[in-house]
Design a protein around this motif. Structure first.
Motif, PDB file in Angstrom:
ATOM      1  N   CYS A 208     119.252 117.811  15.422  1.00 60.02           N
ATOM      2  CA  CYS A 208     118.088 117.769  14.544  1.00 60.02           C
ATOM      3  C   CYS A 208     118.302 116.740  13.433  1.00 60.02           C
ATOM      4  CB  CYS A 208     117.883 119.150  13.939  1.00 60.02           C
ATOM      5  SG  CYS A 208     116.516 119.278  12.797  1.00 60.02           S
ATOM      6  N   CYS A 209     117.268 115.988  13.120  1.00 61.93           N
ATOM      7  CA  CYS A 209     117.313 115.012  12.027  1.00 61.93           C
ATOM      8  C   CYS A 209     117.414 115.750  10.693  1.00 61.93           C
ATOM      9  CB  CYS A 209     116.072 114.130  12.045  1.00 61.93           C
ATOM     10  SG  CYS A 209     115.997 112.974  10.651  1.00 61.93           S
TER      11      CYS A 209
ATOM     12  N   GLY B 288     113.019 107.532  11.604  1.00 59.83           N
ATOM     13  CA  GLY B 288     113.925 106.506  12.102  1.00 59.83           C
ATOM     14  C   GLY B 288     115.302 106.476  11.473  1.00 59.83           C
ATOM     15  N   GLU B 289     115.670 107.494  10.697  1.00 55.20           N
ATOM     16  CA  GLU B 289     116.971 107.511  10.022  1.00 55.20           C
ATOM     17  C   GLU B 289     118.125 107.532  11.025  1.00 55.20           C
ATOM     18  OE1 GLU B 289     118.033 107.539   6.707  1.00 55.20           O
ATOM     19  OE2 GLU B 289     115.972 107.050   6.151  1.00 55.20           O
TER      20      GLU B 289
ATOM     21  N   ALA C 180     114.025 109.568  16.360  1.00 58.68           N
ATOM     22  CA  ALA C 180     113.006 108.838  17.114  1.00 58.68           C
ATOM     23  C   ALA C 180     111.595 109.081  16.587  1.00 58.68           C
ATOM     24  CB  ALA C 180     113.081 109.211  18.595  1.00 58.68           C
ATOM     25  N   ASP C 181     111.471 109.891  15.535  1.00 60.92           N
ATOM     26  CA  ASP C 181     110.155 110.091  14.934  1.00 60.92           C
ATOM     27  C   ASP C 181     109.727 108.771  14.291  1.00 60.92           C
ATOM     28  OD1 ASP C 181     108.253 110.604  12.704  1.00 60.92           O
ATOM     29  OD2 ASP C 181     108.439 112.681  13.387  1.00 60.92           O
TER      30      ASP C 181
ATOM     31  N   SER D 274     113.095 116.488  12.879  1.00 64.08           N
ATOM     32  CA  SER D 274     112.654 116.227  14.246  1.00 64.08           C
ATOM     33  C   SER D 274     113.830 116.413  15.211  1.00 64.08           C
ATOM     34  CB  SER D 274     112.142 114.783  14.362  1.00 64.08           C
ATOM     35  OG  SER D 274     111.929 114.451  15.716  1.00 64.08           O
ATOM     36  N   PHE D 275     113.508 116.859  16.414  1.00 62.38           N
ATOM     37  CA  PHE D 275     114.530 116.988  17.450  1.00 62.38           C
ATOM     38  C   PHE D 275     114.523 115.785  18.395  1.00 62.38           C
ATOM     39  CE2 PHE D 275     114.393 121.278  15.909  1.00 62.38           C
ATOM     40  CZ  PHE D 275     115.707 121.715  16.037  1.00 62.38           C
ATOM     41  N   ASP D 276     113.692 114.789  18.135  1.00 62.75           N
ATOM     42  CA  ASP D 276     113.638 113.582  18.955  1.00 62.75           C
ATOM     43  C   ASP D 276     114.666 112.586  18.440  1.00 62.75           C
ATOM     44  OD1 ASP D 276     111.524 114.604  20.440  1.00 62.75           O
ATOM     45  OD2 ASP D 276     110.028 113.779  19.061  1.00 62.75           O
ATOM     46  N   SER D 277     115.450 112.026  19.361  1.00 61.37           N
ATOM     47  CA  SER D 277     116.463 111.056  18.935  1.00 61.37           C
ATOM     48  C   SER D 277     116.602 109.952  19.967  1.00 61.37           C
ATOM     49  CB  SER D 277     117.811 111.739  18.708  1.00 61.37           C
ATOM     50  OG  SER D 277     118.338 112.232  19.926  1.00 61.37           O
TER      51      SER D 277
END
Length: 147
Positions: free
Chosen positions: A42-43, A33-34, A28-29, A48-51
């Motif tokens: 974690c991405c 966006g991967e 979600a960064d 990033s820990f945002d998803s």
């Protein structure tokens, strides 16, 4: 039928599948966006820990397949031989999901003749009915896409 073991990271995948939706976890960064599968906290690209969970079209192609002999799991013995396919998603070619090619959502695992399975064949996701008979509340499976 065997049911999946659901962990915290993968739980949303199964919740969306219960609604008849194929979704894949994405970073979600805004600078990343991967898409990623299997789900994880974690991405692997930006850490990033945002998803978030993005809906996929459910279309793909057979990337690989195998016909297991003999069955390794007793619950599948009655349906052997059956296929196990690896599907490359059309919306996310780096993501591949494992499943079964069937003639319809509730068909047995051996419902598609082995001769009909081809690498590169176009497929569409379908979802099994749940134990209570509700549509789209089970496992994702794959059917051959009709021309």
């Amino acid at each position: 039928m065997l049911t999946p073991v659901v962990d915290d990271d993968g739980a949303p995948f199964w919740e969306y599948a219960a609604q008849g939706e194929l979704r894949v976890q994405a970073c979600a960064d805004p600078d990343c966006g991967e898409l990623r599968f299997p789900p994880r906290p974690c991405c692997p690209h930006c850490h990033s820990f945002d998803s978030e969970w993005r809906r996929m079209s459910g279309k793909g192609r057979v990337w690989s397949y195998v016909i297991p002999h003999p069955p390794l799991l007793p619950d599948y013995a009655a349906q052997a031989p059956y296929n196990v396919i690896v599907v490359e998603l059309a919306d996310a070619p780096r993501i591949r999901l494992v499943g079964n090619l069937v003639s319809s959502p509730e068909a047995p695992l051996n419902s598609v003749a082995q001769e009909r399975i081809r690498i590169g064949a176009k497929v569409q996701v379908v979802f099994t009915d749940g134990e209570d008979g509700e549509s789209g509340t089970g496992l994702p499976r794959w059917v051959l896409e009709r021309p």
